[in-house]
Every structure is written in C-alpha cells, then in structure tokens.
Design a protein around this motif. Structure first.
Motif: not given
Length: 91
Positions: A8, A58, A61-69
């Motif tokens: 992604g 990692e 990625v977790a930070e970006l996923e939280a931002s995406e949510r």
C-alpha cells in the motif's frame, strides 16, 4: 501484483527504502568502489540494530494506520454533515 501495491505504498518509496538498505549493507552502487564496505557493514550491524531497523518501520506503519483511521472517521463525519445540510437547503 507488485510488492509496493501489496504494502500500500508508492513504488518510489519502496525503491528508496531498498536503496537505503543496500547502502547500509554495503551492497549499493558505492560498494563496487570500496571493497571494504561490505566487511565494515557486517561488523557494524549486530542483531540489535537489525531488530531496531525492523521496529522503526513497524512503528511508522502503526502510526500511519492510526492516522488513516482518524482521517476516515473525520471524512465520514463530514459526509454526514454535508448530507444533512444539503437536505436543509431549499434551492
């Protein structure tokens, strides 16, 4: 399907990561000029550094996923508000 698409991310981002990793390991384009680079890179990267290099992406990625949510939630709120206010107007 490409690896970048599976992750992604943009292909150039993945390319830059690979180039940086190769340079850190002494396998990049500068390695041909300096034959001692590979040996120095192998000595300078113990297992702890390898673990840290894995943990950093990692964590990102977790930070970006939280931002995406968060952004998806905000987008949904804005869509609902737009629908509500569109129904309120009498054009």
């Amino acid at each position: 399907m490409s690896i970048a698409a599976d992750l992604g991310i943009n292909r150039n981002t993945l390319r830059n990561w690979v180039l940086r990793a190769r340079e850190a390991q002494g396998v990049g384009p500068d390695a041909a000029r300096d034959t001692g680079t590979v040996a120095r890179a192998a000595q300078a990267t113990p297992a702890a550094d390898a673990d840290e290099r894995i943990r950093q992406p990692e964590a990102r990625v977790a930070e970006l996923e939280a931002s995406e949510r968060k952004l998806a939630s905000e987008r949904d709120i804005i869509r609902k508000a737009a629908k509500y206010f569109a129904g309120e107007t009498n054009w």
